[in-house]
Design an enzyme around this catalytic site. Structure first.
Site, short mmCIF file in Angstrom:
data_model
loop_
_atom_site.label_atom_id
_atom_site.label_comp_id
_atom_site.label_asym_id
_atom_site.label_seq_id
_atom_site.Cartn_x
_atom_site.Cartn_y
_atom_site.Cartn_z
CG MET A 79 -0.04 0.16 3.85
SD MET A 79 1.77 -0.53 4.26
CE MET A 79 2.39 -1.61 3.29
CG HIS A 80 -2.50 -5.23 3.28
ND1 HIS A 80 -0.73 -4.88 2.98
CD2 HIS A 80 -1.77 -4.80 4.73
CE1 HIS A 80 0.69 -4.65 3.67
NE2 HIS A 80 -0.24 -4.74 4.70
CG ASP A 235 -0.79 1.53 7.37
OD1 ASP A 235 -0.25 0.84 7.64
OD2 ASP A 235 -1.76 1.45 8.71
#
Length: 484
Positions: A79-80, A235
């Site tokens: 992520m991110h 995830d």
């Protein structure tokens, strides 16, 4: 057949399941992380494509007939990450990853704007996507001015697979641009970072169709036409789908590169002051809370690297029986920490070292330190209104029985160990591919695994672990005060 693709930090995993959700085969392609400066963490998106090609080519070689029968593909990803694309959809720079902390000042500035916590339900952490774009605007203005689209890592992979700019709710919730309650981009928060909704991909739910596989790739991999690509998930939400953590009250503890204590919720329950993440789940009308520690198995990998042993060698030295804490304490803040400190500057430490301290004692301290970091996340979840009595263990570190005993005893909760199998993010992604392709009921598909073992807290060692946890908690302000 259904294919799950999980774009992790160290590799891409491709996993095939059949209509009964039996795992048919899996393969991986390796990735490397670039760290050009302290606190920086980057990857070239071209690596993601190469690793995916490597994994799928391996499946084609070993299970070509099964690959040819694929009807749906689900995506999971780290992520991110800030993947910045120009008008030609080509990356303008390496992706800034989830564990990159260069934008801690920008994150603090955004977090000081009350709209961010009010709309997203979360602290603006340095690892989130929005502060990274502010950093790029200030430090690489030419790149920022040329940015036409901002994609998360798995959604860049989707662009390559389908030609579509699409994301989904669980991953988008970690950008600091999503109205998490309403499940839509916030024009106000985008404007606060000099962006518009035009820079963002279209949003779908994780169980929805989000494009079809390009004919070129379908032909290369021996697949048929109209292979559906699902919205997928970040995830952690994908791991929740794999572990069946989708109903209210269900929870898991993930011992991966980072560590996650994850609880599924039927309603939106924000409490940013506790540093707990409150995100959309991959299933419609579902949310989740989670505490995140940045260095879980990464802490053991670090110790293995400097001692010349493998992580499994280190945990094997501890044996099976849980030991009383030795007085050596490890703070696992190798890359800073999220829950509960939101501190990009803090770094890890050993305290209590003595002449008798050997490698096994250091390993025990690392295992306990990560367990106590999970305890911090449990306390933060409690502050946010979520109580847990049991968790399902997933992730590579969950193969260590000793580590699970330490976690159960440090947290005071039961740890359930799934029967042998793979119930992680790639499996969850494959389940989402099945749901999207067949229009299946998500709750009927995302069921929990059979449980092979139940680990209870060690009642005899609970007082010693409580005392060590108090010492652990006292060390953070002491270390922070000495190093700030």
């Amino acid at each position: 057949m259904y294919l799950g693709l999980d774009l992790g930090t160290s590799g891409v995993k491709a996993l095939l399941i059949d209509e009964s959700q039996r795992i048919v085969a899996s393969a991986t392609g390796a990735l490397e992380v670039s760290r050009p400066h302290a606190g920086w963490s980057e990857q070239d998106p071209a690596q993601w494509i190469a690793a995916t090609e490597e994994a799928i080519s391996a499946l084609k070689s070993s299970h070509g007939d099964a690959l040819a029968a694929v009807r749906g593909i689900g995506l999971s990803g780290q992520m991110h990450g800030a993947t910045l694309l120009g008008e030609d959809d080509k990356p303008l720079r390496p992706c800034i990853l989830w564990n990159d902390t260069r934008s801690h000042r920008e994150a603090a500035e955004l977090d000081a704007d009350p709209r961010f916590r009010e709309i997203t339900g979360n602290i603006v952490f340095p690892g989130f996507t929005a502060p990274k774009l502010v950093w790029v605007q200030r430090n690489e203005p030419e790149t920022f001015s040329r940015t036409a689209k901002v994609l998360l890592p798995k959604d860049y992979l989707r662009l390559w697979l389908t030609g579509e700019h699409i994301s989904e709710m669980s991953d988008a919730a970690g950008t600091a641009w999503l109205d998490v309650k309403e499940r839509r981009w916030s024009a106000d928060l985008l404007e606060a970072t000099a962006l518009t909704e035009g820079h963002m991909p279209r949003l779908v739910e994780g169980t929805e169709r989000a494009g079809t596989l390009r004919a070129e790739l379908a032909g290369r991999w021996g697949m048929g036409s109209n292979v559906v690509v699902a919205g997928g998930a970040g995830d952690n939400a994908a791991s929740a789908c794999g572990a069946g953590t989708v109903k209210p009250g269900a929870a898991f503890v993930s011992l991966g590169t980072s560590g996650v204590l994850f609880a599924s919720n039927a309603t939106y329950l924000p409490n940013p002051e506790s540093a707990v993440h409150t995100f959309c789940h991959a299933l419609p009308n579902t949310w989740h809370q989670m505490g995140v520690i940045l260095s879980a198995t990464d802490s053991l990998n670090w110790l293995a690297g400097i001692t010349g042993a493998t992580p499994s060698d280190l945990t094997r030295e501890l044996g099976e029986e849980l030991k009383t804490p030795s007085g050596v304490t490890f703070l696992p803040y190798l890359s800073g920490e999220r829950t509960p400190h939101n501190d990009a500057i803090i770094r890890g430490s050993f305290t209590g070292l003595a002449h008798r301290t050997d490698r096994a004692a250091l390993t025990q301290a690392v295992v306990e330190g990560v367990a106590f970091a999970f305890r911090d996340s449990l306390e933060a979840l409690r502050q946010a209104g979520t109580e847990l009595s049991s968790v399902t263990a997933i992730g590579g570190g969950s193969r260590s029985t000793y580590w699970l005993k330490a976690i159960a005893t440090a947290l005071g909760v039961t740890v359930e160990v799934p029967a042998e199998g793979d119930f992680g993010a790639a499996f969850g992604a494959a389940r989402l591919g099945l749901i999207a392709a067949e229009g299946a009921d998500p709750l009927a598909v995302c069921t929990p695994p059979a449980i092979a073992a139940v680990i209870e807290p060690d009642a005899a060692l609970r007082p010693a672990f409580e005392e060590e946890y108090r010492r652990y908690r006292a060390l953070y302000p002491a270390i922070r005060g000495a190093t700030a």
